[in-house]
Each structure stands twice: as structure tokens, then as C-alpha cells.
Design a protein around this motif. Structure first.
Motif, PDB file in Angstrom:
ATOM      1  N   ASP B 344       0.818  -1.213   0.000  1.00  0.00           N
ATOM      2  CA  ASP B 344       0.000   0.000   0.000  1.00  0.00           C
ATOM      3  C   ASP B 344       0.853   1.265   0.000  1.00  0.00           C
ATOM      4  N   TYR B 345       2.008   1.150   0.635  1.00  0.00           N
ATOM      5  CA  TYR B 345       2.890   2.323   0.750  1.00  0.00           C
ATOM      6  C   TYR B 345       4.300   1.955   0.344  1.00  0.00           C
ATOM      7  N   VAL B 346       5.004   2.949  -0.181  1.00  0.00           N
ATOM      8  CA  VAL B 346       6.432   2.782  -0.434  1.00  0.00           C
ATOM      9  C   VAL B 346       7.113   3.961   0.252  1.00  0.00           C
ATOM     10  N   PHE B 347       8.035   3.644   1.155  1.00  0.00           N
ATOM     11  CA  PHE B 347       8.753   4.701   1.863  1.00  0.00           C
ATOM     12  C   PHE B 347      10.223   4.674   1.469  1.00  0.00           C
ATOM     13  N   ILE B 348      10.636   5.751   0.819  1.00  0.00           N
ATOM     14  CA  ILE B 348      12.047   5.870   0.455  1.00  0.00           C
ATOM     15  C   ILE B 348      12.629   6.979   1.316  1.00  0.00           C
ATOM     16  N   GLY B 349      13.408   6.583   2.297  1.00  0.00           N
ATOM     17  CA  GLY B 349      13.929   7.568   3.233  1.00  0.00           C
ATOM     18  C   GLY B 349      14.745   6.904   4.321  1.00  0.00           C
ATOM     19  N   SER B 350      15.049   7.646   5.387  1.00  0.00           N
ATOM     20  CA  SER B 350      15.783   7.216   6.583  1.00  0.00           C
ATOM     21  C   SER B 350      17.300   7.323   6.442  1.00  0.00           C
ATOM     22  N   GLY B 408      10.049  17.277   2.500  1.00  0.00           N
ATOM     23  CA  GLY B 408      11.223  17.856   3.146  1.00  0.00           C
ATOM     24  C   GLY B 408      11.945  16.825   4.010  1.00  0.00           C
ATOM     25  N   PRO B 409      13.214  17.097   4.368  1.00  0.00           N
ATOM     26  CA  PRO B 409      14.028  16.120   5.088  1.00  0.00           C
ATOM     27  C   PRO B 409      13.627  15.870   6.540  1.00  0.00           C
ATOM     28  N   GLY B 410      13.874  14.645   6.989  1.00  0.00           N
ATOM     29  CA  GLY B 410      13.621  14.250   8.374  1.00  0.00           C
ATOM     30  C   GLY B 410      13.520  12.741   8.468  1.00  0.00           C
ATOM     31  N   CYS B 411      13.276  12.244   9.679  1.00  0.00           N
ATOM     32  CA  CYS B 411      13.192  10.790   9.872  1.00  0.00           C
ATOM     33  C   CYS B 411      11.879  10.243   9.332  1.00  0.00           C
ATOM     34  N   SER B 412      10.837  11.051   9.413  1.00  0.00           N
ATOM     35  CA  SER B 412       9.573  10.726   8.766  1.00  0.00           C
ATOM     36  C   SER B 412       9.035   9.356   9.177  1.00  0.00           C
ATOM     37  N   ALA B 413       8.568   8.587   8.202  1.00  0.00           N
ATOM     38  CA  ALA B 413       7.902   7.303   8.489  1.00  0.00           C
ATOM     39  C   ALA B 413       8.881   6.204   8.881  1.00  0.00           C
ATOM     40  N   CYS B 414      10.147   6.525   9.065  1.00  0.00           N
ATOM     41  CA  CYS B 414      11.057   5.508   9.579  1.00  0.00           C
ATOM     42  C   CYS B 414      10.638   5.091  10.977  1.00  0.00           C
ATOM     43  N   LEU B 415      10.181   6.048  11.781  1.00  0.00           N
ATOM     44  CA  LEU B 415       9.807   5.691  13.154  1.00  0.00           C
ATOM     45  C   LEU B 415       8.415   6.140  13.541  1.00  0.00           C
ATOM     46  N   GLY B 416       7.675   6.739  12.630  1.00  0.00           N
ATOM     47  CA  GLY B 416       6.276   7.042  12.937  1.00  0.00           C
ATOM     48  C   GLY B 416       6.100   7.939  14.139  1.00  0.00           C
ATOM     49  N   ASN B 433      15.301   0.851   8.336  1.00  0.00           N
ATOM     50  CA  ASN B 433      16.082  -0.209   8.959  1.00  0.00           C
ATOM     51  C   ASN B 433      15.335  -1.089   9.948  1.00  0.00           C
ATOM     52  N   ARG B 434      14.100  -0.746  10.270  1.00  0.00           N
ATOM     53  CA  ARG B 434      13.396  -1.526  11.289  1.00  0.00           C
ATOM     54  C   ARG B 434      11.993  -1.894  10.856  1.00  0.00           C
TER      55      ARG B 434
END
Ligand code: SF4
Lengths: 194, 470
Positions: B344-350, B408-416, B433-434
């Protein structure tokens, strides 16, 4: 800052036979917005304790009235993942003083020790027996004797390891900064030379 | 101890930073560079205030706001009251104690482990800490970098030292050539799947071998970043020409003659021939394929073309309950394949995969294509500088045309922790990573994979072997 002193603890225990419990389970990130150390206990294991409507999930050990006490007994690799010390604060704030497992993640172990929570490492076999015993008889009393580094229940006991320095800190309620501050002169010299 | 004993790079750096070693005590280890952020520092500053002490050496501490910042409308005041308060507390603390802060909107702001290296603050031979477990990222430069708790952040602010026992050492060697569609994220997911989420607990890992030597700095950072996911205290890679070229000319790196002098010193760092490790593991790069995780810890990974193990295949009996719990949470069946599973989602980041090279990898797959209708795709650059570079290279156009959202930059959906959360029950393929329960939002389900694999899933809307699109 001086912490609560720890010598011996006798208490019933709460079983959590799950492995690899990471600090995101212990305290989910959305509760890390506070800027003080207090109050995290309310959200300890938040998403295992409460459902989406904030109703307690009955089957979860912390909501099970049969279980109580200051000792948490959990599966191996407890505290892995994020370095958030909030996990140790939440455990302490909820009222636990000891976590027993067969294996702890490094950073959590340090964080716990820095917050008067004693991580007790036992053998796999001892852990399994302890978990089953508590599940069968939630009134089982477990004794954790820091001085003699011994954990016992129902006539069974095991020695546990703890680093001599950390042991001394726990027993006396010292913390690391006190020691490091006493090295101020040496550190200044080192800083200048690098 | 004889001076002639061959040493590992880790031992060289560690030993050179011990201010005091006393029997019965952990080492007092001097910290060259300390990174801080809004989430794990407020209680540490409070501690200083209570003791009435200053920051030991403000030049060695750098702050940024990353974990808890919105990724939209970063120029506006933060809407959520608690998050705003936390970021404001960081501002106040940095001002009061004189610490340099790269705040929201600053051209250097970004995820703490991305900005350190790109600013040339992270250098070979250093000791570095941050109240964040992925501090291991900085080890890619041949430095000893590890995550710490808030009490330790307070120690470092107060004394520039930390009390630590020297961990054991592990060498992980990867030799050979990587196959098509295989990138550094696959290497590290492969290693963790082999040795488990706790397999390196108590160790400091050195990655070596020609497959590692052939990687760019950015790819090396991805590997060191995830050292913590196998329990390691940290991970590092000996510096070489690739390292020196990356550092040269960066903002805070030594310049000119000072740089040449530094390089001469850095060249002394690599492990001596014959240096002993407590454990040595070797893998063949040719055995690695695009990887994906199926469970709720990063050790639960497999080749994307493999099947999830069955309960019977588990080695340890008492792991079965946790394994079942994990698959239940993920809504997956033991023994099944993930290929074709809708996401459902694709998160490119962290901090694992949000550097410019990662965005380029994604663009290489999606250029001229459109995302599938069933997925929402977020691209969150790791820093302001990465964002600017992406604009300069026109990557934003590639993403826009594909229907991706560049924020914009940040940790975002890496840790919710901020607004960027994956909704309950939804599947997200993520370059972070998690994959812990709820990591990307309550009840969210995460598949960890490389930027290439995430890009492939964005196009097809399902778990895909990226090699089919290459
Ligand atoms: S991107 Fe994720 S893992 Fe990295 S520092 Fe931020 S929250 Fe931690």
C-alpha cells in the motif's frame, strides 16, 4: 544524580514469554515527545496493552490481574532496537525494578543500569522454568539478591553475572557522571592534546 | 602489553581515546564528536542544569532537528503542540549552552547520521556518539561510532567522555562480485538474516573484503548503519582512497595542507596484518540476491524469491511462539512466497537509504514510468543538501512524473513519530532499517528492502524482483 539503592528484592513477577522485544514495543516512538523523564509508565507496552480504542487487551500479561510485582520476566534479546532510554524510564516508572531474560541488547542493558533497573541474565533453561512456574502459580515469589548475585524461586536458584563497577553503583546509588567529573583535569588535558 | 602486538583498527582508535583505565572500572573514553537531536537530549540538558554545569566543549557537539519534525510545510511553525515543544526545547537548550544547531529550514538540517558525513564533521579515527542507535552509520569512515542513552548523552555533554567496556571484535568479510540488482542494503540484510537480530551483540564489527572495498561511501554507510540490527555495538570499515576522496573539500573537513597531513595519519588506521578478532565470518557476494524481510525484526529476512520458512524449519523450539506471533502480526503465512504480494505504501527515506545515491538508484528504475494506482509513495530526502542536489539533478521531475511525493528532510515514516505514519494493517515496503511492530505507525506492517526493490514495488504495486525490471 544519586539513584534509589538496590540490594535485595523479593517479589512476585510478570511473565512475558516473547523474544526480541524491541524498545519500540516497550515505548512506541509517538510517546517520546516529553522533555522530562517521568510519566512514561502509562505507555509502557502501549500497543500490546491497549487496542485501537484504548481499551485494555485482557490477554496481555500486564492487564492480567493474576500477575503483579516488581520483576518482569521476558524472552531472549530483550530491549533490542532503538537506544531510547525512555524504555528504561517506562519500565521503572511502571514499577519494575528487575528484568529477567536470557539475553539483553547492549544499549538497553546500559540504560537500565543507569536507571536503577537491574537486568538479570539467566540461562535459557532457568528462564523457561521460571516462566512456566509463574504462569502456573502467579503467586510465586522470586528473590533477586544483588549482593550475592543470585536469583531464586521455589527452591531453585542461579547465579548471575554483573559487572563489579555497576554493582557498586547500584548498591550505593551512584552514577557514572560522578566518577567522570572527578577526572575533569585529565580530560581537559586530553581534549587540548587532540 | 607489548607495543608490537598487531591491532585491529577498532583497537587502535579505542586505545588512543582512553583517558583513564582503572582496574574494576570501565574505560573513560574520550569522545571527539557528539551529535544530538530533539528527542534524546532534553533530559540530558536538564541534568546539566540541575548540577549547575556547562557543556564541556561546545565545539565537539552538533545539533539538528530530525526525528520529530514535519516533512511538509517545514517553513511554518510545527502544528502538533508536543512536537513543537520538543523542537523549541532543543532550540532553547542549544542557545543557552552555546551548541551549534542546524534547525528546520537551515541549509545543513537533516537526519543526524546523514548530515555529519556530508558536512565533513565525521572523520576517520574519531570516536563519535549520539543518543541514537544508528550512530553506527559513521563507522563507514573508519571511526568508532555508537549509539547511547540519554544518561550517557548527559555524561558526554558534561565531561566529553563516556564510561564503556571495550566490546569484543568481529570481522565480517564479503568477497566476490555482486550480482545484478544487488546493492549494499541487500548485503547487510543478508548478513543479518544469517546471524540473527542478536548475532553480534557485545561485538564491534569490522566489514572487510573486496565486495566492501568496491562500495561507495554512501553504500558503506548503509551497511554500517544497520550493524545495530544484529545487536552490534557498532560497525566500521577501514578508510581508503574512496573515503579520502569523499571527505576532500567538505565544509568542516581539514583543508589543504591540513588535509594531506590528516590523510597521512588516517592511512595508519587500517588493521595490522595478523591482528586477531574474536570472531571472523566470511560470505561470498555471489550468494547474495535482492533481499526482503517478512517478519517483525530485521533478522527475519530472505531472498525476495525465497519462501518464508515454516515453523518446523526453525532451529530453536522456543522461538516458534515468537515466530508465529510475528507472522500473525504481518498477516502472512509460513511457507508462502512474497512475490506478487500487494503493498500500500512505499517509503524511500531514513538514515539507511536517503542519501543522493539512493535517490539516484530509485530514479534509475522509475524514470519514464508511473507508480501503480494502489500505492502511495513518499520520498523523503535525508537532508536539505540531499534535497537540493536532487533538484539540481532533476530527480524531482522523475519522481513527480511517476506520481511520487517528494517531501522535506527528516526521519519521517522511519519511526512514525511525526504525522508520516503507515495506517493500521497496511503494508509498506521501506528502505529504512526496522520492521518492528508498529514502527511506522500503530499496527503498520513493514517490508524492509533496498531502494531498488522499493522502486520496483512502487511501479508494480506489489513485491517484485527488481531484476525483472532491469
Ligand atoms: S531515520 Fe530512522 S533510524 Fe535513522 S535516525 Fe531517524 S528514526 Fe533513527
Amino acid at each position: 544524580m544519586a539513584k534509589e539503592k538496590f540490594i535485595t528484592l523479593k517479589s512476585t513477577a510478570v511473565p512475558l514469554p516473547v523474544e526480541n522485544i524491541d524498545t519500540d514495543q516497550i515505548i512506541p516512538a509517538r510517546f517520546l515527545k516529553a522533555t522530562t523523564r517521568e510519566g512514561f509508565g502509562d505507555n509502557l507496552f502501549r500497543d500490546w496493552r491497549f487496542d485501537g480504542e484504548n481499551n485494555p487487551i485482557k490477554e496481555f500479561a500486564l492487564n492480567n490481574e493474576a500477575y503483579s510485582g516488581k520483576i518482569l520476566v521476558a524472552g531472549k534479546n530483550f530491549g533490542c532496537g532503538s537506544s531510547r532510554e525512555h524504555a528504561a524510564w517506562a519500565i521503572y516508572d511502571y514499577g519494575f525494578r528487575v528484568v529477567v531474560s536470557s539475553f539483553f541488547a547492549d544499549i538497553f542493558k546500559n540504560n537500565a543500569l543507569n536507571n536503577a533497573v537491574l537486568p538479570v541474565v539467566v540461562s535459557d533453561k532457568f528462564l523457561q522454568t521460571l516462566l512456566t512456574t509463574i504462569q502456573q502459580n502467579p503467586k510465586t515469589e522470586v528473590t533477586v539478591d544483588l549482593l550475592n548475585q543470585q536469583i531464586s524461586f521455589d527452591g531453585k536458584s542461579e547465579q548471575f553475572e554483573i559487572n563489579a563497577y555497576k554493582k557498586e553503583c547500584l548498591i550505593n546509588g551512584y552514577d557514572d557522571i560522578d566518577y567522570l567529573l572527578s577526572l575533569n583535569k585529565e580530560i581537559r588535558e586530553f581534549d587540548l592534546a587532540h | 602489553m607489548s607495543e608490537l602486538k598487531p591491532k585491529t583498527i577498532f583497537e587502535k582508535i579505542w586505545d588512543a581515546h582512553v583517558v583513564k583505565r582503572a582496574t574494576g572500572y570501565p574505560d573513560a573514553l574520550f569522545i571527539d564528536r557528539h551529535y544530538i537531536h530533539e528527542v534524546t537530549s532534553p533530559q540530558a540538558f536538564d541534568g546539566l542544569r540541575k548540577r549547575g554545569i556547562k557543556v564541556f566543549n561546545v565545539n565537539r557537539t552538533t545539533a539538528t532537528a530530525d526525528h520529530n519534525v514535519p516533512t511538509k510545510d517545514q517553513h511554518l511553525p510545527i502544528k502538533e503542540a508536543l512536537s513543537r515543544h520538543q523542537v523549541e526545547t532543543l532550540r532553547k537548550n542549544c542557545k543557552e549552552f552555546g551548541v551549534e544547531l542546524y534547525d528546520l529550514g537551515h541549509p545543513f538540517q537533516g537526519i543526524v547520521h546523514i548530515i555529519g558525513p556530508e558536512l565533513g564533521l565525521t572523520l576517520p579515527g574519531m570516536t563519535m556518539v549520539c543518543g541514537d542507535s544508528h550512530t553506527s552509520t559513521h563507522g563507514a569512515f573508519g571511526s568508532v561510532a555508537f549509539g547511547i542513552g540519554t544518561s550517557e548523552v548527559e555524561q558526554v555533554l558534561a565531561t566529553q567522555c563516556i564510561l564503556q567496556y571495550k566490546p569484543k571484535t568481529m570481522k565480517i568479510e564479503i568477497n566476490g562480485k555482486l550480482g545484478k540488482g544487488v546493492v549494499s542494503k541487500d548485503i547487510i540484510l543478508y548478513i543479518i538474516s544469517k546471524i540473527s537480530a542478536s548475532g553480534a551483540t557485545g561485538f564491534f564489527v569490522e566489514y572487510a573484503g573486496d565486495a566492501i572495498r568496491n562500495l561507495s561511501m554512501e553504500a558503506r554507510m548503509t551497511i554500517c548503519n544497520m550493524s545495530i540490527e544484529m545487536g552490534a555495538r557498532g560497525g566500521l570499515i577501514a578508510p581508503d582512497e574512496t573515503t579520502f576522496n569523499y571527505i576532500k573539500g567538505r565544509r568542516f573537513a581539514p583543508q589543504g595542507e591540513a588535509f594531506d597531513k590528516a590523510v597521512a595519519q588516517w592511512k595508519q588506521l587500517p588493521s595490522d596484518a595478523g591482528a586477531a578478532y574474536d570472531v571472523v565470518l566470511k560470505y561470498d557476494a555471489a550468494d547474495i540476491e535482492p533481499m526482503i524481510t517478512y517478519g517483525t525484526n530485521p533478522g527475519m529476512g530472505m531472498k525476495v524469491t525465497d519462501r518464508i520458512p515454516t515453523v518446523e524449519e526453525l532451529k530453536e523450539l522456543n522461538e516458534q511462539a515468537s515466530f508465529k506471533k510475528s507472522l500473525d502480526y504481518m498477516g502472512l503465512e509460513a511457507g508462502s512466497s512474497l512475490i506478487g504480494k500487494a503493498v500500500d505504501y512505499v517509503f524511500i527515506g531514513s538514515c539507511t537509504n536517503a542519501r543522493i545515491e539512493d535517490l539516484r538508484l530509485v530514479a534509475s528504475i522509475v524514470k519514464g514510468k508511473k507508480k501503480a494506482d494502489n500505492v502511495e509513495v513518499w520520498v523523503i530526502p535525508g537532508s536539505k543538501q540531499v534535497e537540493q542536489q536532487a533538484l539540481k539533478e532533476g530527480l524531482n521531475k522523475v519522481f513527480e512524473e511517476a506520481g511520487f511525493e517528494l517531501r522535506g528532510p527528516g526521519c519521517s515514516a522511519c519511526l512514525g513519530m511525526n504525522e508520516d505514519k503507515v495506517p493500521p494493517g497496511k503494508y509498506c515496503i521501506s528502505t529504512s532499517n526496522r520492521n518492528f511492530e508498529g514502527r511506522q505507525g500503530p499496527k503498520s506492517r513493514t517490508f524492509l528492502a533496498s531502494p531498488l526493490s522499493a522502486a520496483a514495488a512502487a511501479i508494480t504495486g506489489k513485491v517484485t524482483d527488481v531484476r525483472d525490471l532491469m
